[in-house]
Motif scaffolding. Structure first.
Motif, PDB file in Angstrom:
ATOM      1  N   LEU A   1       0.713  -1.470  -0.025  1.00 57.94           N
ATOM      2  CA  LEU A   1       0.231  -0.093   0.034  1.00 57.94           C
ATOM      3  C   LEU A   1       0.877   1.274   0.087  1.00 57.94           C
ATOM      4  CD1 LEU A   1      -2.404  -0.915   2.885  1.00 57.94           C
ATOM      5  CD2 LEU A   1      -3.164  -1.214  -0.100  1.00 57.94           C
ATOM      6  N   ALA A   2       1.941   1.586   1.110  1.00 57.28           N
ATOM      7  CA  ALA A   2       2.720   2.594   0.401  1.00 57.28           C
ATOM      8  C   ALA A   2       3.579   2.528  -0.587  1.00 57.28           C
ATOM      9  CB  ALA A   2       4.340   2.306   2.461  1.00 57.28           C
ATOM     10  N   GLY A   3       3.753   1.463  -0.911  1.00 58.02           N
ATOM     11  CA  GLY A   3       5.142   1.893  -1.972  1.00 58.02           C
ATOM     12  C   GLY A   3       3.621   1.579  -4.270  1.00 58.02           C
ATOM     13  N   ILE A   4       2.422   1.867  -3.726  1.00 61.74           N
ATOM     14  CA  ILE A   4       1.063   2.075  -4.374  1.00 61.74           C
ATOM     15  C   ILE A   4       1.113   3.499  -4.799  1.00 61.74           C
ATOM     16  CG2 ILE A   4      -0.912   1.598  -5.971  1.00 61.74           C
ATOM     17  CD1 ILE A   4      -0.620  -1.554  -4.088  1.00 61.74           C
ATOM     18  N   THR A   5       0.700   3.665  -3.425  1.00 61.00           N
ATOM     19  CA  THR A   5       0.352   4.985  -2.629  1.00 61.00           C
ATOM     20  C   THR A   5       1.360   5.935  -3.291  1.00 61.00           C
ATOM     21  OG1 THR A   5      -0.708   4.261  -1.121  1.00 61.00           O
ATOM     22  CG2 THR A   5      -1.340   6.690  -0.709  1.00 61.00           C
ATOM     23  N   PHE A   6       2.959   5.986  -2.854  1.00 63.87           N
ATOM     24  CA  PHE A   6       3.594   6.647  -3.249  1.00 63.87           C
ATOM     25  C   PHE A   6       3.961   6.968  -4.017  1.00 63.87           C
ATOM     26  CE2 PHE A   6       8.346   7.482  -4.245  1.00 63.87           C
ATOM     27  CZ  PHE A   6       8.312   8.963  -3.819  1.00 63.87           C
TER      28      PHE A   6
END
Lengths: 568, 88
Positions: A488-493
């Motif tokens: 989720l962090a990777g995608i959001t960033f």
């Protein structure tokens, strides 16, 4: 015979071939539909993977892009081949041993979590749709230029063919059709390039002609001539780039890692019988891809020399428009070449400064090259068949992933766990049919953002799937919470960065505003690092994965005992 | 279990990782190293009609990639046999 009739004959013959193969290779079970029964020979699978991977973008656009970018074109050449090394060494054998149908299957089971599975399914569907819209458009462009039907009919014909063999044959039909499509597309790419290489440098192999002297007896190296011409005309030197080094580095890395994380590529390694075959298969796939990818930069440079000399004349004084070769007027009709006689001398002139009077679209380099070099009509027809083969093979592979994601990951593993194999197969076919219609719609009414979202697809694959799979294999203690938080962090960033520069505020999309000088195309690399970092930190605080999962991971680390890919 | 002993299992995985890392170092050096980070230095060298750095970026690295995968396959097949975990 004229070009158009020849094109009809050659493209028509290739279609008959694909349909024949589809009828021969019908799928009878979900296993055959999803992974071709797991019985494909590694060399055939390598060819199919290569055709699956090389899209309309590789075949039609890439050489053109390189031809305009010079050295910077290396980001595509390295990025879209280097990912296979990661695939072969770090992913393919282990995922094959794991023995499931799809990437969300692996993520869901390895991280013992429906949430992880759902995140993976949504990413997979999004990535595939992004891609497939561009492919259908490619089919439309080829048809409208070479068969002179309008783009709508072109897309509909393409949809009908893909529908036929995807829905009927599933992975089995697709795999064997892709083998045929690889042969058509590589032949169509090599023949004109070899001709041009002989004309320009006297070398049979484009790869050696690239670094050879010109055939005009001047003793000047082709690339030196191109560097000289480029500087004279106000462009950058061909063999040096304009992008910053860190940007080239990050774009290359994002494309490599994205390649290794793309679901329609990974799923190909589930179709071979053994772990050993999955390794071999990756090697063969890259070898077959490398044939085109080492030819493309040669074609790009030959094409550029030819184009400049045709437009500007060998004396660099410009050519009279009334003497323009037919390819210029042909492509003017499609709007992909425009001429604006600014100084009213009746002559065309192409340059990188204020003398320029031409606007040449990058996409025409491969398609127009045979005409620029005055090659016979059948070669031009062959290029059309190759472009269609490249677009169709990639579309089919993507549509299959979409249909599998819906029928298997979403329905069977999530919403309707009790459906029978027959029912699941029916839903898989239905999903493939619906997906083709949606893809066709986007092909006919392309959203303006297709080109932009391709960077997105790679960035997303790089910042979500790749780290999750790598940690799933190499860190047996990685737990569900760490992996989900990381994804989720990777995608959001990555998403926020790309959406901001591409859609919210495109005017700000200049190097001064970028984070560490990295363009949105390369930000997936940073997204990947964010994913790894967040996952590790979250794992530190939430404990290790359970004992049985660690056992599962240890079991996928050696080949012995790999059975057929299966649902359970 | 497929391995004879727990030590074998650890040793197999260690050998596997060390082979993988060695090959990945070569992968990194030819592409990111020769083709991008040190491209300007290598461009001073001529290789036929190419500047060497440019050649690595647009040709050379790709040939090395293909070779790397086949070396990996060969070495892993040997490793699998030695530890008795190959497929029949």
């Amino acid at each position: 015979m004229d070009v158009q009739i020849l094109t009809f004959i050659i493209v028509g013959a290739s279609f008959l071939l694909y349909i024949g193969i589809a009828i021969w290779a019908r799928a009878g079970s979900t296993n055959e539909f999803y992974v071709a029964g797991g019985g494909v020979h590694p060399i055939a699978n390598g060819m199919a993977t290569a055709a699956d991977w090389m899209s309309a973008a590789s075949f039609i656009s890439m050489a053109g892009l390189i031809s305009f970018m010079g050295y910077d074109g290396a980001v595509y050449l390295l990025g879209w081949t280097g990912g296979y090394v990661l695939l072969a060494l770090c992913l393919a054998p282990y995922l094959r041993k794991f023995g499931k149908f799809t990437v969300p299957d692996f993520i869901g089971d390895r991280y013992y979590s429906q949430t992880a599975r759902t995140v993976a399914v949504l990413c997979a569907i999004f990535v595939c749709f992004t891609y497939v819209a561009g492919q259908m458009r490619g089919v439309g462009v080829v048809f409208s230029r070479f068969l002179e039907v309008d783009i709508v009919s072109g897309v509909v014909i393409g949809m009908a063919i893909v529908f036929f063999y995807t829905v009927l044959g599933g992975m089995k039909g697709i795999t064997y059709t892709q083998v045929a499509q690889y042969c058509v597309l590589i032949f169509a790419y090599l023949v004109p390039t070899i001709f041009i290489s002989i004309i320009v440098t006297g070398h049979f192999l484009p790869q050696t002609g690239f670094g050879a002297t010109l055939a005009d007896g001047s003793g000047v190296y082709m690339l030196d001539k191109l560097d000289g011409l480029s500087l004279e005309l106000g462009f950058n030197e061909y063999t040096s780039g304009t992008k910053s080094m860190i940007d080239v580095f990050c774009i290359t890395a994002a494309l490599m890692v994205g390649t290794a994380g793309l679901p329609h590529v990974i799923v190909r390694f589930f179709t071979v019988p053994k772990v050993r075959d999955a390794r071999y298969s990756a090697g063969w796939a890259l070898a077959f891809i490398a044939i085109l990818y080492t030819t493309a930069p040669s074609l790009a440079s030959f094409g550029r020399v030819n184009m400049i000399e045709t437009i500007n004349g060998t004396d660099q004084m410009g050519t009279n428009y009334s003497d323009a070769p037919s390819w210029i007027t042909n492509w003017e009709k499609t709007g992909l070449i425009t001429w604006d006689d600014k100084n009213n001398d009746g002559k065309m002139f192409y340059s990188g400064d204020e003398r320029n009077e031409m606007n040449v679209d990058r996409d025409i380099m491969v398609m127009a090259n045979p005409e620029i070099a005055n090659l016979p009509a059948w070669v031009i027809a062959l290029v059309a068949a190759g472009g269609v083969a490249a677009a169709l093979s990639t579309s089919a592979g993507l549509l299959l992933v979409i249909s599998t994601s819906v029928s298997h990951d979403l329905l069977k593993r999530n919403l309707m766990p009790n459906i029978t194999d027959r029912k699941e197969l029916f839903y898989a076919r239905l999903a493939a049919g619906v997906a083709i219609c949606i893809a066709g719609y986007f092909g006919i009414n392309p959203p303006g953002f297709v080109a932009q979202v391709v960077a997105f697809a790679f960035g997303l694959a790089a910042s979500s799937f790749f780290p999750a799979i790598i940690m799933g294999i190499f860190m047996k203690r990685m737990n569900d919470k760490g992996a989900i938080a990381g994804m989720l962090a990777g995608i959001t960033f990555t998403t926020v960065y790309i959406i901001y520069f591409k859609f919210v505020n495109p005017a700000a999309n200049i190097p001064e505003n970028w984070l560490f000088d990295i363009s949105p195309e390369g930000i997936g690399t940073i997204g990947m690092l964010v994913n790894f970092a967040v996952a590790l930190v979250v794992m530190k605080f939430t404990g290790e994965s359970p004992e049985e999962i660690q056992q599962l991971v240890e079991d996928i680390r050696y080949p012995k005992g790999a059975g057929e890919a299966s649902a359970h | 279990m497929a391995f004879k002993t727990e030590e074998d299992k650890k040793a197999y995985w260690r050998d596997n990782l060390s082979l993988m890392l060695k090959l990945l170092i070569v992968w990194f050096v030819v592409s990111f190293g020769c083709g991008i980070l040190f491209v300007d230095v290598l461009n001073e060298v001529r290789f036929f009609g190419f500047k060497l750095g440019f050649w690595f970026a647009q040709q050379g690295a790709i040939y090395v990639f293909v070779a790397l995968i086949f070396v990996y396959v060969r070495q892993m097949n040997i490793l699998d046999k030695r530890y008795g975990v190959d497929e029949e």
